[in-house]
Design a protein around this motif. Structure first.
Motif, PDB file in Angstrom:
ATOM      1  N   ALA A  73      38.241  38.209  32.815  1.00 20.38           N
ATOM      2  CA  ALA A  73      39.550  37.469  32.637  1.00 20.38           C
ATOM      3  C   ALA A  73      40.652  38.110  33.017  1.00 20.38           C
ATOM      4  O   ALA A  73      41.693  37.263  33.609  1.00 20.38           O
ATOM      5  N   THR A  74      40.638  39.501  33.390  1.00 19.87           N
ATOM      6  CA  THR A  74      41.876  40.043  34.041  1.00 19.87           C
ATOM      7  C   THR A  74      42.006  39.572  35.537  1.00 19.87           C
ATOM      8  O   THR A  74      43.067  39.418  35.991  1.00 19.87           O
ATOM      9  N   HIS A  75      40.656  39.493  36.302  1.00 16.02           N
ATOM     10  CA  HIS A  75      40.692  39.146  37.546  1.00 16.02           C
ATOM     11  C   HIS A  75      41.409  37.775  37.811  1.00 16.02           C
ATOM     12  O   HIS A  75      42.044  37.579  38.606  1.00 16.02           O
ATOM     13  N   LEU A  76      40.693  36.921  36.894  1.00 14.95           N
ATOM     14  CA  LEU A  76      41.189  35.532  37.188  1.00 14.95           C
ATOM     15  C   LEU A  76      42.767  35.361  36.716  1.00 14.95           C
ATOM     16  O   LEU A  76      43.467  34.851  37.413  1.00 14.95           O
ATOM     17  N   ALA A  77      43.387  36.225  35.762  1.00 15.38           N
ATOM     18  CA  ALA A  77      44.721  36.222  35.346  1.00 15.38           C
ATOM     19  C   ALA A  77      45.545  36.873  36.834  1.00 15.38           C
ATOM     20  O   ALA A  77      46.411  36.066  36.664  1.00 15.38           O
ATOM     21  N   PHE A  78      45.005  37.574  37.072  1.00 14.07           N
ATOM     22  CA  PHE A  78      45.908  38.464  38.476  1.00 14.07           C
ATOM     23  C   PHE A  78      45.812  37.458  39.506  1.00 14.07           C
ATOM     24  O   PHE A  78      46.692  37.220  40.327  1.00 14.07           O
ATOM     25  N   GLN A  99      48.989  41.705  28.784  1.00 15.05           N
ATOM     26  CA  GLN A  99      47.746  42.660  28.756  1.00 15.05           C
ATOM     27  C   GLN A  99      46.967  42.795  29.805  1.00 15.05           C
ATOM     28  O   GLN A  99      46.303  43.712  30.297  1.00 15.05           O
ATOM     29  N   HIS A 100      46.854  41.846  30.842  1.00 13.11           N
ATOM     30  CA  HIS A 100      46.035  41.631  31.884  1.00 13.11           C
ATOM     31  C   HIS A 100      46.562  42.516  32.892  1.00 13.11           C
ATOM     32  O   HIS A 100      46.164  43.222  33.676  1.00 13.11           O
ATOM     33  N   ARG A 101      48.068  42.539  32.884  1.00 14.54           N
ATOM     34  CA  ARG A 101      48.627  43.711  33.786  1.00 14.54           C
ATOM     35  C   ARG A 101      48.439  44.964  33.533  1.00 14.54           C
ATOM     36  O   ARG A 101      48.272  45.675  34.317  1.00 14.54           O
ATOM     37  N   MET A 102      48.712  45.362  32.376  1.00 10.92           N
ATOM     38  CA  MET A 102      48.374  46.881  31.866  1.00 10.92           C
ATOM     39  C   MET A 102      47.056  47.207  32.029  1.00 10.92           C
ATOM     40  O   MET A 102      46.883  48.288  32.469  1.00 10.92           O
ATOM     41  N   THR A 116      44.942  45.878  34.499  1.00  7.75           N
ATOM     42  CA  THR A 116      44.630  46.258  35.948  1.00  7.75           C
ATOM     43  C   THR A 116      45.395  47.408  36.461  1.00  7.75           C
ATOM     44  O   THR A 116      44.813  48.132  37.041  1.00  7.75           O
ATOM     45  N   GLU A 117      46.637  47.761  35.875  1.00  9.19           N
ATOM     46  CA  GLU A 117      47.215  48.960  36.395  1.00  9.19           C
ATOM     47  C   GLU A 117      46.598  50.328  35.776  1.00  9.19           C
ATOM     48  O   GLU A 117      46.566  50.986  36.526  1.00  9.19           O
ATOM     49  N   SER A 118      46.387  50.237  34.593  1.00 10.36           N
ATOM     50  CA  SER A 118      45.868  51.383  34.160  1.00 10.36           C
ATOM     51  C   SER A 118      44.395  51.816  34.093  1.00 10.36           C
ATOM     52  O   SER A 118      43.947  53.058  34.524  1.00 10.36           O
ATOM     53  N   LEU A 119      43.691  50.635  34.468  1.00 15.70           N
ATOM     54  CA  LEU A 119      42.129  50.873  34.767  1.00 15.70           C
ATOM     55  C   LEU A 119      41.696  50.559  35.852  1.00 15.70           C
ATOM     56  O   LEU A 119      41.046  51.588  36.860  1.00 15.70           O
ATOM     57  N   TYR A 120      41.917  49.437  36.506  1.00 15.50           N
ATOM     58  CA  TYR A 120      41.410  49.190  37.798  1.00 15.50           C
ATOM     59  C   TYR A 120      42.259  49.968  39.232  1.00 15.50           C
ATOM     60  O   TYR A 120      41.643  50.754  39.603  1.00 15.50           O
ATOM     61  N   PHE A 121      43.616  49.732  38.839  1.00 18.41           N
ATOM     62  CA  PHE A 121      44.114  50.647  39.786  1.00 18.41           C
ATOM     63  C   PHE A 121      44.225  52.022  39.701  1.00 18.41           C
ATOM     64  O   PHE A 121      44.129  52.699  40.641  1.00 18.41           O
ATOM     65  N   GLY A 122      44.005  52.435  38.429  1.00 17.72           N
ATOM     66  CA  GLY A 122      43.948  53.888  37.845  1.00 17.72           C
ATOM     67  C   GLY A 122      42.624  54.215  38.634  1.00 17.72           C
ATOM     68  O   GLY A 122      42.539  55.495  39.201  1.00 17.72           O
TER      69      GLY A 122
END
Length: 422
Positions: free
Chosen positions: A131-136, A325-328, A330-336
């Motif tokens: 869901a986060t990938h799609l939102a991004f 929520q999707h931004r947070m 992505t930033e904290s988990l994926y990019f982290g």
């Protein structure tokens, strides 16, 4: 003149509260902080040339918020320097100060600082990202900037084929293949089969679920479709006979952010490329991060990563709300996770090693590959994305040779290239 002293940001001085006519970008804040850090450091190293910037090092042109951002980045750089010297106790104390100045819903400087701080925390885990990938993908332009021109290039290379075989290296959510199916349904009436083969070493269940979703979409569009997975423990096991081939099919290779993860394992990367060459593809489309994050010097690749993600987080700030929520996630988990691997891991454990386009050019030349030019239609697709997102002058499209380069406020972010095997 003596060395400048960094004054606390709560000093009551009118010069510290002066706000310039324009807001400084995240990259500019990082460069100011870096220049001040280098100036105050007794160590002379190559980092200084990377951080040189024409701005005055004082705070007199910064707002109160920007002053605090500069101080935050200086603390982060100081902690990173201590990590590089293996002075972990001192680094931990500085990191604690950084955490106290950051918020997950703060400005881009705070958020990229949190991401780089989290790179020192080995306990973060990556959540399900569908869901986060799609939102991004829908909210930030860079995913669509690489997908639409890339799919247009694929269409042009298979326009007369009755059977199309796409080999996806490291499939994620398959959004790009929905775009391809929509285009095929509208312009390719003679298609007998669209076959997608996903190559992977992990996440077999997730890849299988993606294939089922793609099959359902293909059926809704009346597109004859098949989906296969080639799963190997590592690329050294990859063989040409693992692929189901038809004599009259056209093969396309799609590599989206996969090759960078194999730079630390050159034997596996070479094996992959040799197998791909033997499949005789009509085109290979490659999307990669445009960065120089492969230095063996810890401080150097940390600084490069900081500036790159600073620009990316600055872009996200323009398109997503701070409490999204999707931004947070992505930033904290994926990019982290990506930052953690780039910054902390060493040797073969450091999977993410972004390199610039010229490095890929030299690598592909070894396999007798040459750049293919993007058509006016492909360039038009990229420009449509820019127009759709109302990026103004911030999001840029440049040509580097025959390849497309996408950037944010002067910082290159991604490259898109197409290659022919000679």
């Amino acid at each position: 003149m003596g060395e400048r002293v960094i004054e606390p940001s709560n000093v009551d001085d009118s010069s510290f509260a002066e706000v310039v006519d324009r807001k400084f970008s995240t990259e500019e804040i990082l460069r100011i902080a870096g220049a001040r850090f280098v100036q105050s450091s007794s160590q002379e190293n190559d980092v200084q040339s990377m951080l040189s910037h024409p701005f005055e090092y004082s705070f007199t042109r910064l707002s109160n918020e920007e002053t605090k951002d500069v101080e935050l980045v200086e603390l982060l750089l100081a902690s990173t320097e201590k990590v590089g010297y293996q002075q972990f106790e001192r680094a931990s104390k500085l990191l604690k100060q950084c955490y106290e100045s950051c918020s997950k819903t703060g400005n881009p400087v705070q958020r990229v600082s949190l991401g780089t701080q989290d790179s020192f925390d080995p306990n973060k885990a990556l959540m399900s990202m569908n869901a986060t990938h799609l939102a991004f993908h829908q909210a930030v332009p860079f995913s669509q900037l690489s997908i639409f021109p890339g799919i247009q290039t694929i269409l042009e290379n298979v326009s007369k084929a009755k059977k199309v075989h796409v080999i996806d290296l490291g499939m994620r959510n398959g959004i790009q293949w929905i775009v391809l199916m929509q285009a095929l349904a509208s312009c390719h009436n003679s298609l007998e089969l669209l076959k997608i083969t996903a190559i992977g070493t992990t996440l077999k269940h997730e890849t299988d679920q993606t294939g089922k979703r793609l099959l359902g979409f293909a059926q809704s569009m009346n597109i004859p479709f098949s989906f296969k997975i080639v799963m190997v423990s590592n690329m050294l096991e990859l063989k040409q006979d693992l692929f189901e081939r038809d004599a009259d099919e056209k093969v396309v290779i799609y590599a989206s952010y996969l090759l960078r993860s194999m730079l630390s394992q050159p034997d596996q990367l070479d094996t992959l490329m040799l197998v791909m060459r033997n499949l005789n593809p009509c085109v290979m489309v490659v999307t990669e991060v445009e960065g120089n994050h492969n230095s063996p010097v810890f401080m150097t690749h940390f600084i490069e990563a900081l500036f790159f993600f600073g620009a990316f987080f600055d872009c996200v700030e323009d398109f997503m709300k701070r409490d999204d929520q999707h931004r947070m996630i992505t930033e904290s988990l994926y990019f982290g996770q990506v930052i953690r691997n780039m910054v902390v891991a060493e040797g073969g454990e450091r999977k993410i090693r972004h390199v610039k386009l010229d490095v890929w050019r030299a690598f592909f030349a070894r396999f007798r590959m040459e750049e293919a030019e993007f058509s006016p239609s492909s360039l038009y697709q990229a420009k449509l994305v820019i127009k759709r997102f109302s990026c103004g002058d911030s999001c840029t499209i440049d040509m580097n040779g025959k390849c497309l380069m996408f950037g944010w406020k002067g910082t290159p972010i991604h490259s898109l290239s197409a290659w022919k095997f000679l």
